[in-house]
Design an enzyme around this catalytic site. Structure first.
Site, PDB file in Angstrom:
ATOM      1  N   LYS A  57       0.820  -1.214   0.000  1.00 10.87           N
ATOM      2  CA  LYS A  57       0.000   0.000   0.000  1.00 10.87           C
ATOM      3  C   LYS A  57       0.859   1.273   0.000  1.00 10.87           C
ATOM      4  O   LYS A  57       0.476   2.253  -0.629  1.00 10.87           O
ATOM      5  CB  LYS A  57      -1.027  -0.005   1.125  1.00 10.87           C
ATOM      6  CG  LYS A  57      -0.454   0.083   2.506  1.00 10.87           C
ATOM      7  CD  LYS A  57      -1.548   0.092   3.550  1.00 10.87           C
ATOM      8  CE  LYS A  57      -1.008  -0.217   4.931  1.00 10.87           C
ATOM      9  NZ  LYS A  57       0.142   0.543   5.397  1.00 10.87           N
TER      10      LYS A  57
ATOM     11  N   ARG B 271      -7.017   3.020  11.043  1.00  8.11           N
ATOM     12  CA  ARG B 271      -6.773   1.600  11.286  1.00  8.11           C
ATOM     13  C   ARG B 271      -7.767   1.020  12.287  1.00  8.11           C
ATOM     14  O   ARG B 271      -7.753  -0.172  12.533  1.00  8.11           O
ATOM     15  CB  ARG B 271      -5.362   1.412  11.845  1.00  8.11           C
ATOM     16  CG  ARG B 271      -4.353   0.980  10.782  1.00  8.11           C
ATOM     17  CD  ARG B 271      -3.019   0.847  11.493  1.00  8.11           C
ATOM     18  NE  ARG B 271      -2.101  -0.022  10.822  1.00  8.11           N
ATOM     19  CZ  ARG B 271      -1.103   0.391  10.039  1.00  8.11           C
ATOM     20  NH1 ARG B 271      -0.951   1.651   9.769  1.00  8.11           N
ATOM     21  NH2 ARG B 271      -0.264  -0.486   9.518  1.00  8.11           N
TER      22      ARG B 271
ATOM     23  N   ARG C 193      11.596  -7.526   2.872  1.00  7.75           N
ATOM     24  CA  ARG C 193      11.320  -6.087   2.809  1.00  7.75           C
ATOM     25  C   ARG C 193      12.377  -5.261   3.533  1.00  7.75           C
ATOM     26  O   ARG C 193      12.771  -5.582   4.647  1.00  7.75           O
ATOM     27  CB  ARG C 193       9.967  -5.866   3.457  1.00  7.75           C
ATOM     28  CG  ARG C 193       9.440  -4.493   3.294  1.00  7.75           C
ATOM     29  CD  ARG C 193       7.985  -4.513   3.424  1.00  7.75           C
ATOM     30  NE  ARG C 193       7.564  -4.317   4.793  1.00  7.75           N
ATOM     31  CZ  ARG C 193       6.335  -3.940   5.106  1.00  7.75           C
ATOM     32  NH1 ARG C 193       5.444  -3.755   4.158  1.00  7.75           N
ATOM     33  NH2 ARG C 193       5.992  -3.773   6.352  1.00  7.75           N
TER      34      ARG C 193
ATOM     35  N   ARG D  19      12.825  -3.314   9.039  1.00  7.47           N
ATOM     36  CA  ARG D  19      12.081  -2.681  10.125  1.00  7.47           C
ATOM     37  C   ARG D  19      12.001  -3.583  11.357  1.00  7.47           C
ATOM     38  O   ARG D  19      11.860  -4.790  11.225  1.00  7.47           O
ATOM     39  CB  ARG D  19      10.662  -2.362   9.654  1.00  7.47           C
ATOM     40  CG  ARG D  19      10.613  -1.122   8.820  1.00  7.47           C
ATOM     41  CD  ARG D  19       9.347  -0.972   8.049  1.00  7.47           C
ATOM     42  NE  ARG D  19       8.115  -1.240   8.781  1.00  7.47           N
ATOM     43  CZ  ARG D  19       6.909  -0.995   8.273  1.00  7.47           C
ATOM     44  NH1 ARG D  19       6.798  -0.457   7.065  1.00  7.47           N
ATOM     45  NH2 ARG D  19       5.836  -1.275   8.957  1.00  7.47           N
TER      46      ARG D  19
ATOM     47  N   ARG E  40       0.659  -8.044  13.946  1.00  5.85           N
ATOM     48  CA  ARG E  40       0.102  -7.006  13.055  1.00  5.85           C
ATOM     49  C   ARG E  40      -1.036  -7.574  12.220  1.00  5.85           C
ATOM     50  O   ARG E  40      -2.019  -6.884  11.948  1.00  5.85           O
ATOM     51  CB  ARG E  40       1.213  -6.447  12.152  1.00  5.85           C
ATOM     52  CG  ARG E  40       2.171  -5.574  12.943  1.00  5.85           C
ATOM     53  CD  ARG E  40       3.459  -5.357  12.211  1.00  5.85           C
ATOM     54  NE  ARG E  40       3.308  -4.453  11.091  1.00  5.85           N
ATOM     55  CZ  ARG E  40       4.184  -4.349  10.093  1.00  5.85           C
ATOM     56  NH1 ARG E  40       5.259  -5.111  10.066  1.00  5.85           N
ATOM     57  NH2 ARG E  40       3.983  -3.504   9.138  1.00  5.85           N
TER      58      ARG E  40
HETATM   59  P1  AMP Z   1       2.714   1.014   8.573  1.00  8.31           P
HETATM   60  O1  AMP Z   1       3.971   1.553   8.033  1.00  8.31           O
HETATM   61  O2  AMP Z   1       1.494   1.725   8.044  1.00  8.31           O
HETATM   62  O3  AMP Z   1       2.607  -0.488   8.435  1.00  8.31           O
HETATM   63  O4  AMP Z   1       2.731   1.315  10.146  1.00  8.31           O
HETATM   64  C1  AMP Z   1       3.733   0.766  10.995  1.00  8.31           C
HETATM   65  C2  AMP Z   1       3.239   0.682  12.416  1.00  8.31           C
HETATM   66  O5  AMP Z   1       2.919   1.999  12.919  1.00  8.31           O
HETATM   67  C3  AMP Z   1       1.960  -0.116  12.601  1.00  8.31           C
HETATM   68  O6  AMP Z   1       2.198  -1.505  12.689  1.00  8.31           O
HETATM   69  C4  AMP Z   1       1.426   0.470  13.918  1.00  8.31           C
HETATM   70  O7  AMP Z   1       2.129  -0.033  15.022  1.00  8.31           O
HETATM   71  C5  AMP Z   1       1.778   1.952  13.775  1.00  8.31           C
HETATM   72  N1  AMP Z   1       0.674   2.691  13.102  1.00  8.31           N
HETATM   73  C6  AMP Z   1       0.701   3.270  11.875  1.00  8.31           C
HETATM   74  N2  AMP Z   1      -0.466   3.854  11.582  1.00  8.31           N
HETATM   75  C7  AMP Z   1      -1.264   3.627  12.657  1.00  8.31           C
HETATM   76  C8  AMP Z   1      -2.607   3.944  12.955  1.00  8.31           C
HETATM   77  N3  AMP Z   1      -3.367   4.603  12.077  1.00  8.31           N
HETATM   78  N4  AMP Z   1      -3.102   3.521  14.144  1.00  8.31           N
HETATM   79  C9  AMP Z   1      -2.350   2.856  15.054  1.00  8.31           C
HETATM   80  N5  AMP Z   1      -1.084   2.524  14.823  1.00  8.31           N
HETATM   81  C10 AMP Z   1      -0.528   2.891  13.643  1.00  8.31           C
END
Ligand code: AMP
Length: 208
Positions: free
Chosen positions: A13, A87, A121, A154, A165
């Protein structure tokens, strides 16, 4: 136009969001990137976020909504593309209360494929650009195409964190698709299990 892109971890995404934002002239806003920048700064907030994120948990809604409110104020008058937000249902309701969402792009990928992809990744700690050693390798192994920084994996891409997750995604994020359907927002369902260019073609076709 304001859009939301939703998908499980490793669905691509973020990569699609970069392309969509460029094509449709939208501001790409990723909560994940914002939190990673805070973690890299070693601030107290960043260290607190790291504890939650590296375990594969979700950052509390109030904190995320605060970050979003600031972004919306900063980019007032411009179309926004939200990547990784909302989310949870509480976040979706908050966003609905301050802005009109014109469409939701839902990218689907099976759990099996997610686990496979995440193990390959990498990202650039300096500019946040994402890579995948199988589907989107850097020009020079281990180095960012943009700034030459050494690529990293990461903390939240460790197998236990990935499992958590996925649990959070299915329990809290997937149900917001139903929330948007009920609110009359158009959902564009896209298969993320195809080459990156084909996923983008499907998105463009869906958005028109
Ligand atoms: P992402 O890069 O979008 O996969 O986000 C990495 C991590 O950041 C996620 O696994 C969550 O721990 C945190 N995170 C990102 N966006 C949100 C959100 N909208 N709500 C809660 N946690 C978030």
């Amino acid at each position: 136009m304001n859009l939301v892109i939703i998908g499980p971890p490793g669905s691509g995404k973020g990569t699609q969001a970069e392309r969509i934002a460029e094509h449709y002239q939208l501001k790409h806003f990723s909560t994940g990137d914002t939190f990673r920048a805070a973690m890299a700064s070693n601030s107290e907030l960043g260290n607190q976020l790291k504890i939650i994120i590296d375990k594969g948990g979700l950052v509390p809604d109030e904190l995320v909504n605060e970050v979003i409110k600031d972004a919306i104020e900063k980019y007032e008058g411009e179309g926004l593309l939200f990547d990784g937000y909302p989310r949870t249902q509480a976040q979706a309701a908050f966003l609905q209360s301050i802005l009109t969402v014109d469409g939701v792009i839902s990218v689907s990928v099976s759990d099996e494929e997610v686990v496979k992809r995440i193990s390959s990744r990498y990202f650039c700690p300096q500019c946040s650009k994402a890579y995948n050693t199988v589907t989107l390798p850097p020009k020079q192994a281990g180095k960012c195409d943009v700034d030459g920084a050494r690529l990293q994996q990461r903390g939240d891409d460790k197998p236990e964190a990935v499992q958590q997750r996925l649990v959070e995604y299915h329990a809290k994020t997937e149900p917001i698709i139903r929330f948007y359907e009920k609110a009359g927002v158009k959902i564009h369902s896209i298969s993320g299990e195809q080459p990156i260019d084909d996923v983008f073609e499907d998105i463009k076709q869906a958005l028109g």
